[in-house]
Design a protein around this motif. Structure first.
Motif, PDB file in Angstrom:
ATOM      1  N   ASP A  14     -22.900  23.269  20.346  1.00 43.77           N
ATOM      2  CA  ASP A  14     -22.028  22.241  20.913  1.00 43.77           C
ATOM      3  C   ASP A  14     -21.068  21.703  19.860  1.00 43.77           C
ATOM      4  OD1 ASP A  14     -23.654  20.645  19.297  1.00 43.77           O
ATOM      5  OD2 ASP A  14     -24.822  19.884  20.971  1.00 43.77           O
ATOM      6  N   ASN A  15     -20.217  20.747  20.281  1.00 41.60           N
ATOM      7  CA  ASN A  15     -19.238  20.153  19.372  1.00 41.60           C
ATOM      8  C   ASN A  15     -19.902  19.478  18.179  1.00 41.60           C
ATOM      9  OD1 ASN A  15     -17.263  21.017  21.145  1.00 41.60           O
ATOM     10  ND2 ASN A  15     -16.814  18.992  21.951  1.00 41.60           N
ATOM     11  N   ALA A  16     -21.018  18.817  18.403  1.00 40.03           N
ATOM     12  CA  ALA A  16     -21.728  18.152  17.300  1.00 40.03           C
ATOM     13  C   ALA A  16     -22.183  19.176  16.264  1.00 40.03           C
ATOM     14  CB  ALA A  16     -22.920  17.358  17.835  1.00 40.03           C
TER      15      ALA A  16
ATOM     16  N   ALA B 284     -20.636  21.936  15.625  1.00 41.58           N
ATOM     17  CA  ALA B 284     -19.420  22.368  14.924  1.00 41.58           C
ATOM     18  C   ALA B 284     -19.027  21.360  13.847  1.00 41.58           C
ATOM     19  CB  ALA B 284     -18.284  22.561  15.916  1.00 41.58           C
ATOM     20  N   ILE B 285     -19.165  20.076  14.132  1.00 45.91           N
ATOM     21  CA  ILE B 285     -18.859  19.032  13.147  1.00 45.91           C
ATOM     22  C   ILE B 285     -19.838  19.141  11.974  1.00 45.91           C
ATOM     23  CG2 ILE B 285     -18.769  16.542  12.736  1.00 45.91           C
ATOM     24  CD1 ILE B 285     -16.449  17.571  14.463  1.00 45.91           C
ATOM     25  N   LYS B 286     -21.095  19.349  12.272  1.00 48.86           N
ATOM     26  CA  LYS B 286     -22.106  19.494  11.213  1.00 48.86           C
ATOM     27  C   LYS B 286     -21.803  20.719  10.343  1.00 48.86           C
ATOM     28  CE  LYS B 286     -27.081  19.592  10.506  1.00 48.86           C
ATOM     29  NZ  LYS B 286     -28.386  19.541  11.139  1.00 48.86           N
ATOM     30  N   GLU B 287     -21.422  21.818  10.968  1.00 44.67           N
ATOM     31  CA  GLU B 287     -21.076  23.032  10.229  1.00 44.67           C
ATOM     32  C   GLU B 287     -19.842  22.795   9.356  1.00 44.67           C
ATOM     33  OE1 GLU B 287     -21.274  27.168   9.087  1.00 44.67           O
ATOM     34  OE2 GLU B 287     -22.704  25.654   9.724  1.00 44.67           O
ATOM     35  N   ALA B 288     -18.859  22.085   9.873  1.00 44.19           N
ATOM     36  CA  ALA B 288     -17.657  21.773   9.088  1.00 44.19           C
ATOM     37  C   ALA B 288     -18.018  20.943   7.863  1.00 44.19           C
ATOM     38  CB  ALA B 288     -16.637  21.032   9.951  1.00 44.19           C
ATOM     39  N   SER B 289     -18.906  19.988   8.018  1.00 40.11           N
ATOM     40  CA  SER B 289     -19.348  19.170   6.882  1.00 40.11           C
ATOM     41  C   SER B 289     -20.017  20.027   5.821  1.00 40.11           C
ATOM     42  CB  SER B 289     -20.323  18.087   7.349  1.00 40.11           C
ATOM     43  OG  SER B 289     -19.692  17.211   8.237  1.00 40.11           O
ATOM     44  N   ARG B 290     -20.834  20.961   6.247  1.00 42.80           N
ATOM     45  CA  ARG B 290     -21.505  21.862   5.307  1.00 42.80           C
ATOM     46  C   ARG B 290     -20.485  22.717   4.563  1.00 42.80           C
ATOM     47  NH1 ARG B 290     -22.497  26.740   4.523  1.00 42.80           N
ATOM     48  NH2 ARG B 290     -21.676  27.460   6.506  1.00 42.80           N
ATOM     49  N   ILE B 291     -19.517  23.273   5.295  1.00 42.15           N
ATOM     50  CA  ILE B 291     -18.505  24.134   4.688  1.00 42.15           C
ATOM     51  C   ILE B 291     -17.681  23.357   3.661  1.00 42.15           C
ATOM     52  CG2 ILE B 291     -16.370  25.418   5.138  1.00 42.15           C
ATOM     53  CD1 ILE B 291     -17.623  26.185   7.883  1.00 42.15           C
ATOM     54  N   VAL B 292     -17.233  22.168   4.028  1.00 37.38           N
ATOM     55  CA  VAL B 292     -16.385  21.358   3.132  1.00 37.38           C
ATOM     56  C   VAL B 292     -17.134  20.990   1.859  1.00 37.38           C
ATOM     57  CG1 VAL B 292     -15.244  19.120   2.904  1.00 37.38           C
ATOM     58  CG2 VAL B 292     -14.832  20.514   4.915  1.00 37.38           C
ATOM     59  N   THR B 293     -18.394  20.586   1.982  1.00 40.55           N
ATOM     60  CA  THR B 293     -19.143  20.210   0.775  1.00 40.55           C
ATOM     61  C   THR B 293     -19.455  21.435  -0.088  1.00 40.55           C
ATOM     62  OG1 THR B 293     -21.220  20.192   2.033  1.00 40.55           O
ATOM     63  CG2 THR B 293     -20.107  18.081   1.719  1.00 40.55           C
ATOM     64  N   ASP B 294     -19.730  22.575   0.531  1.00 42.08           N
ATOM     65  CA  ASP B 294     -19.944  23.809  -0.241  1.00 42.08           C
ATOM     66  C   ASP B 294     -18.678  24.188  -1.010  1.00 42.08           C
ATOM     67  OD1 ASP B 294     -22.553  24.026   0.631  1.00 42.08           O
ATOM     68  OD2 ASP B 294     -22.175  25.711   2.002  1.00 42.08           O
ATOM     69  N   LEU B 295     -17.539  24.101  -0.347  1.00 40.21           N
ATOM     70  CA  LEU B 295     -16.267  24.419  -1.007  1.00 40.21           C
ATOM     71  C   LEU B 295     -15.987  23.459  -2.153  1.00 40.21           C
ATOM     72  CD1 LEU B 295     -14.083  25.248   2.091  1.00 40.21           C
ATOM     73  CD2 LEU B 295     -14.705  26.835   0.263  1.00 40.21           C
ATOM     74  N   ALA B 296     -16.272  22.189  -1.943  1.00 38.99           N
ATOM     75  CA  ALA B 296     -16.058  21.203  -3.009  1.00 38.99           C
ATOM     76  C   ALA B 296     -16.911  21.541  -4.220  1.00 38.99           C
ATOM     77  CB  ALA B 296     -16.373  19.796  -2.503  1.00 38.99           C
ATOM     78  N   ARG B 297     -18.135  21.878  -3.988  1.00 41.19           N
ATOM     79  CA  ARG B 297     -19.045  22.217  -5.087  1.00 41.19           C
ATOM     80  C   ARG B 297     -18.571  23.472  -5.815  1.00 41.19           C
ATOM     81  NH1 ARG B 297     -23.424  21.713  -2.537  1.00 41.19           N
ATOM     82  NH2 ARG B 297     -23.428  23.772  -1.607  1.00 41.19           N
TER      83      ARG B 297
ATOM     84  N   TRP C 148      -8.811  20.732   3.635  1.00 44.48           N
ATOM     85  CA  TRP C 148      -8.715  20.443   5.062  1.00 44.48           C
ATOM     86  C   TRP C 148      -9.359  21.602   5.802  1.00 44.48           C
ATOM     87  CZ3 TRP C 148      -4.601  19.829   1.778  1.00 44.48           C
ATOM     88  CH2 TRP C 148      -4.035  18.568   1.703  1.00 44.48           C
ATOM     89  N   LEU C 149     -10.167  21.299   6.776  1.00 46.27           N
ATOM     90  CA  LEU C 149     -10.806  22.324   7.588  1.00 46.27           C
ATOM     91  C   LEU C 149     -10.545  21.977   9.052  1.00 46.27           C
ATOM     92  CD1 LEU C 149     -12.623  24.798   6.969  1.00 46.27           C
ATOM     93  CD2 LEU C 149     -14.552  23.369   7.630  1.00 46.27           C
ATOM     94  N   THR C 150      -9.758  22.806   9.712  1.00 43.73           N
ATOM     95  CA  THR C 150      -9.433  22.584  11.121  1.00 43.73           C
ATOM     96  C   THR C 150     -10.432  23.355  11.970  1.00 43.73           C
ATOM     97  OG1 THR C 150      -7.094  22.361  10.584  1.00 43.73           O
ATOM     98  CG2 THR C 150      -7.647  22.808  12.892  1.00 43.73           C
ATOM     99  N   ILE C 151     -11.070  22.656  12.893  1.00 43.21           N
ATOM    100  CA  ILE C 151     -12.059  23.273  13.776  1.00 43.21           C
ATOM    101  C   ILE C 151     -11.385  23.592  15.105  1.00 43.21           C
ATOM    102  CG2 ILE C 151     -14.294  23.026  14.898  1.00 43.21           C
ATOM    103  CD1 ILE C 151     -14.793  20.677  12.895  1.00 43.21           C
ATOM    104  N   ARG C 152     -11.344  24.885  15.441  1.00 40.73           N
ATOM    105  CA  ARG C 152     -10.790  25.310  16.724  1.00 40.73           C
ATOM    106  C   ARG C 152     -11.910  25.778  17.633  1.00 40.73           C
ATOM    107  NH1 ARG C 152      -8.350  29.955  16.420  1.00 40.73           N
ATOM    108  NH2 ARG C 152      -8.819  30.358  14.223  1.00 40.73           N
TER     109      ARG C 152
ATOM    110  N   VAL D 288      -7.784  22.482  19.261  1.00 37.55           N
ATOM    111  CA  VAL D 288      -8.361  21.917  18.042  1.00 37.55           C
ATOM    112  C   VAL D 288      -9.348  20.825  18.424  1.00 37.55           C
ATOM    113  CG1 VAL D 288      -7.851  20.607  15.947  1.00 37.55           C
ATOM    114  CG2 VAL D 288      -6.351  22.478  16.644  1.00 37.55           C
ATOM    115  N   LEU D 289     -10.559  20.932  17.894  1.00 41.42           N
ATOM    116  CA  LEU D 289     -11.600  19.933  18.135  1.00 41.42           C
ATOM    117  C   LEU D 289     -11.472  18.784  17.144  1.00 41.42           C
ATOM    118  CD1 LEU D 289     -14.293  18.928  19.371  1.00 41.42           C
ATOM    119  CD2 LEU D 289     -15.451  20.372  17.673  1.00 41.42           C
ATOM    120  N   ALA D 290     -11.297  19.118  15.861  1.00 37.15           N
ATOM    121  CA  ALA D 290     -11.260  18.084  14.828  1.00 37.15           C
ATOM    122  C   ALA D 290     -10.708  18.687  13.540  1.00 37.15           C
ATOM    123  CB  ALA D 290     -12.662  17.530  14.584  1.00 37.15           C
ATOM    124  N   VAL D 291     -10.393  17.796  12.597  1.00 34.51           N
ATOM    125  CA  VAL D 291     -10.018  18.201  11.249  1.00 34.51           C
ATOM    126  C   VAL D 291     -10.915  17.435  10.292  1.00 34.51           C
ATOM    127  CG1 VAL D 291      -8.206  18.243   9.497  1.00 34.51           C
ATOM    128  CG2 VAL D 291      -7.622  18.639  11.898  1.00 34.51           C
TER     129      VAL D 291
END
Length: 85
Positions: A25-27, A29-42, A54-58, A64-67
């Motif tokens: 579900d959308n939730a 996808a948001i959780k996955e985006a958070s994981r991806i962004v923090t992994d990339l930051a690290r 910036w990570l755009t979720i389609r 677009v669901l969120a950024v």
């Protein structure tokens, strides 16, 4: 389950996700985006000391669901013991 796509922009241009990930579900996808962004930051931002991701979720329908974004900035402060100038 729906397919979600995560397009990345890290200042070096946009990388479009053409594969996507099946998530419940959308939730999810948001959780996955958070994981991806923090992994990339690290992995990427720590080396250079600053940057923005910036990570755009389609969704599978193209909408677009969120950024999700992350700003990372390191400023070094020269230490002076108290009482010294």
């Amino acid at each position: 389950m729906s397919r979600y796509y995560f397009d990345l922009d890290n200042g070096d241009g946009r990388t479009r996700d053409d594969e996507g990930v099946e998530l419940p579900d959308n939730a999810g996808a948001i959780k996955e985006a958070s994981r991806i962004v923090t992994d990339l930051a690290r992995d990427e931002l720590v080396e250079c000391g600053n940057g923005r991701i910036w990570l755009t979720i389609r969704k599978s329908d193209g909408n677009v669901l969120a950024v999700a974004s992350l700003l990372f900035d390191t400023k070094f402060i020269e230490f002076q013991p108290a009482g010294e100038s």
